[in-house]
Design a protein around this motif. Structure first.
Motif, short mmCIF file in Angstrom:
data_model
loop_
_atom_site.label_atom_id
_atom_site.label_comp_id
_atom_site.label_asym_id
_atom_site.label_seq_id
_atom_site.Cartn_x
_atom_site.Cartn_y
_atom_site.Cartn_z
N LEU A 79 0.84 -1.19 0.00
CA LEU A 79 0.00 0.00 0.00
C LEU A 79 0.88 1.24 0.00
CD1 LEU A 79 -2.49 -1.19 2.77
CD2 LEU A 79 -2.92 -1.17 0.30
N ALA A 80 0.65 2.13 -0.96
CA ALA A 80 1.44 3.35 -1.06
C ALA A 80 0.64 4.53 -0.55
CB ALA A 80 1.85 3.60 -2.51
N LEU A 81 1.17 5.22 0.45
CA LEU A 81 0.51 6.39 1.04
C LEU A 81 1.33 7.63 0.70
CD1 LEU A 81 0.25 3.83 3.24
CD2 LEU A 81 -1.23 5.50 4.33
N HIS A 82 0.72 8.52 -0.07
CA HIS A 82 1.41 9.76 -0.45
C HIS A 82 1.21 10.82 0.64
CE1 HIS A 82 2.46 9.15 -4.85
NE2 HIS A 82 1.96 7.98 -4.46
N VAL A 83 2.29 11.44 1.04
CA VAL A 83 2.26 12.44 2.11
C VAL A 83 2.34 13.84 1.50
CG1 VAL A 83 3.26 10.85 3.78
CG2 VAL A 83 4.77 12.33 2.43
N ALA A 95 -1.67 12.97 -2.42
CA ALA A 95 -1.36 13.04 -0.99
C ALA A 95 -2.61 13.34 -0.17
CB ALA A 95 -0.31 14.11 -0.72
N ASN A 96 -2.55 12.91 1.09
CA ASN A 96 -3.62 13.16 2.04
C ASN A 96 -2.97 13.50 3.39
OD1 ASN A 96 -5.73 12.88 3.97
ND2 ASN A 96 -6.83 11.45 2.65
N PRO A 97 -3.35 14.62 4.00
CA PRO A 97 -2.76 14.95 5.30
C PRO A 97 -2.93 13.84 6.34
CG PRO A 97 -3.99 16.82 4.44
CD PRO A 97 -4.28 15.67 3.53
N ALA A 98 -4.00 13.05 6.20
CA ALA A 98 -4.21 11.95 7.15
C ALA A 98 -3.11 10.90 7.03
CB ALA A 98 -5.58 11.30 6.91
N PHE A 99 -2.55 10.74 5.83
CA PHE A 99 -1.47 9.78 5.67
C PHE A 99 -0.19 10.30 6.31
CE2 PHE A 99 -3.68 8.61 1.41
CZ PHE A 99 -4.73 8.05 2.11
N SER A 100 0.05 11.60 6.19
CA SER A 100 1.19 12.20 6.89
C SER A 100 1.03 12.03 8.40
CB SER A 100 1.30 13.69 6.55
OG SER A 100 1.43 13.89 5.16
N ASP A 101 -0.20 12.22 8.90
CA ASP A 101 -0.45 12.05 10.33
C ASP A 101 -0.22 10.61 10.76
OD1 ASP A 101 -1.09 14.72 10.60
OD2 ASP A 101 -3.26 14.40 10.50
N ARG A 102 -0.63 9.66 9.91
CA ARG A 102 -0.42 8.26 10.25
C ARG A 102 1.07 7.97 10.39
NH1 ARG A 102 -2.83 3.27 10.47
NH2 ARG A 102 -1.59 1.52 9.74
N GLN A 103 1.87 8.45 9.46
CA GLN A 103 3.31 8.23 9.55
C GLN A 103 3.89 8.90 10.79
OE1 GLN A 103 5.73 10.10 6.54
NE2 GLN A 103 7.29 8.49 6.62
N ARG A 104 3.46 10.12 11.08
CA ARG A 104 3.96 10.81 12.27
C ARG A 104 3.56 10.06 13.55
NH1 ARG A 104 2.02 15.64 9.36
NH2 ARG A 104 3.84 16.71 8.46
N ASN A 105 2.38 9.50 13.59
CA ASN A 105 1.95 8.76 14.78
C ASN A 105 2.76 7.49 14.96
OD1 ASN A 105 -0.06 10.43 15.93
ND2 ASN A 105 -1.53 9.81 14.37
N TYR A 106 3.07 6.80 13.86
CA TYR A 106 3.99 5.66 13.97
C TYR A 106 5.31 6.11 14.60
CZ TYR A 106 1.84 1.89 11.11
OH TYR A 106 1.06 0.86 10.63
N ALA A 107 5.85 7.23 14.10
CA ALA A 107 7.13 7.72 14.62
C ALA A 107 7.02 8.07 16.10
CB ALA A 107 7.58 8.94 13.81
N ARG A 108 5.93 8.73 16.47
CA ARG A 108 5.73 9.12 17.88
C ARG A 108 5.71 7.90 18.78
NH1 ARG A 108 1.30 8.87 20.56
NH2 ARG A 108 0.03 8.69 18.67
N VAL A 109 4.95 6.89 18.39
CA VAL A 109 4.84 5.68 19.22
C VAL A 109 6.20 4.98 19.32
CG1 VAL A 109 3.81 3.37 19.30
CG2 VAL A 109 2.38 5.35 18.78
N ARG A 145 -3.33 2.11 18.67
CA ARG A 145 -2.19 3.00 18.93
C ARG A 145 -0.98 2.63 18.07
NH1 ARG A 145 -4.71 2.32 23.84
NH2 ARG A 145 -3.37 0.56 24.36
N TYR A 146 -1.26 2.31 16.80
CA TYR A 146 -0.22 2.11 15.79
C TYR A 146 0.71 0.96 16.14
CZ TYR A 146 -2.22 6.42 14.23
OH TYR A 146 -3.13 7.36 13.81
N GLY A 147 0.08 -0.16 16.47
CA GLY A 147 0.84 -1.36 16.79
C GLY A 147 0.95 -2.30 15.60
N ARG A 148 1.26 -3.54 15.90
CA ARG A 148 1.48 -4.56 14.88
C ARG A 148 0.19 -4.87 14.12
NH1 ARG A 148 2.72 -10.73 16.52
NH2 ARG A 148 2.77 -11.66 14.43
#
Length: 236
Positions: free
Chosen positions: A62-66, A79-93, A224-227
């Motif tokens: 799956l390709a998510l454009h930021v 791109a979708n801002p929600a995809f950028s947020d998803r990536q940032r939440n992965y990083a935060r966790v 919370r962005y787990g497995r």
């Protein structure tokens, strides 16, 4: 076979490889590629993603454009801002201080630069052999997506179920920015990422959702962005 022809063949497989009920590999591994039309480092990762991962029965790619590179001269219309947020939440966790492209997140758990095929393959192998005790089947019924979930894992809990709609093949002419003048093909571009329910991971449950006709992946992920513990895909 040149890359374009190979891409078409892979897209054709993707469109015809499943029908009616999602009957994927017992342990398909979800690979999320975070990419951007405005990133000069991304085309090699996009090409590897399309050539080596899309179409594999043991992978859901799956390709998510930021959107965070739009300021440097070219607005990514995928791109979708929600995809950028998803990536940032992965990083935060994960306790990481920044995000980047191209990045692949494998199984919701392992992070790798998208141009590192050996590392990507190793992580896919790692996740493909891990049992979760969860099974998933998906089908369309009277215009709705129906997802049947079952668990034999007494320890499973706190799960979120997503429907991820995507476009198998997209082409763009890049007119400005770092990739100006290039014609780029994009595979399995996510168009909509929707939470369709939560699950305590026990027993059997059926969820329904309204999604558009076309390709859709169903993912079961620890909250919370787990497995990502289970996945399947439908293409019609």
């Amino acid at each position: 076979m040149n890359r374009f022809a190979r891409f078409l063949a892979l897209a054709g497989f993707s469109l015809t490889g499943f029908s009616g009920v999602a009957l994927a590999d017992p342990h398909p591994v979800v690979v999320e590629l975070y990419t951007s039309q405005g990133c000069s480092s991304c085309p090699p990762a996009d090409a590897y993603f399309a050539d080596a991962l899309v179409g594999r029965s043991d992978v859901i790619a799956l390709a998510l454009h930021v959107d965070y590179w739009d300021y440097i001269g070219w607005k990514d219309d995928l791109a979708n801002p929600a995809f950028s947020d998803r990536q940032r939440n992965y990083a935060r966790v994960a306790g990481k201080r920044s995000v980047y492209t191209p990045q692949m997140i494998i199984g919701g758990e392992d992070f790798v630069i998208g141009t590192k095929p050996a590392q990507v393959s190793a992580y896919i192998d790692k996740h493909s052999t891990r049992e979760t005790g969860l099974t998933i089947e998906a089908r369309r019924d009277a215009g709705s997506l129906v997802v049947d979930l079952a668990s034999s894992n007494a320890d499973a809990s706190d799960l979120v179920v997503f429907a991820v709609e995507y476009e198998p093949m997209t082409m763009r002419e890049i007119k400005r920015g770092e990739n100006a003048g290039r014609s780029l093909l994009y595979a399995n571009t996510v168009t909509n990422w929707t939470e369709i329910g939560t699950w305590d991971g026990q027993g059997d449950v059926t969820l329904t959702a309204d999604v558009a006709d076309g390709a859709v992946a169903i993912l079961v992920q620890k909250e919370r962005y787990g497995r990502i513990l289970a996945s399947a895909v439908l293409t019609n």
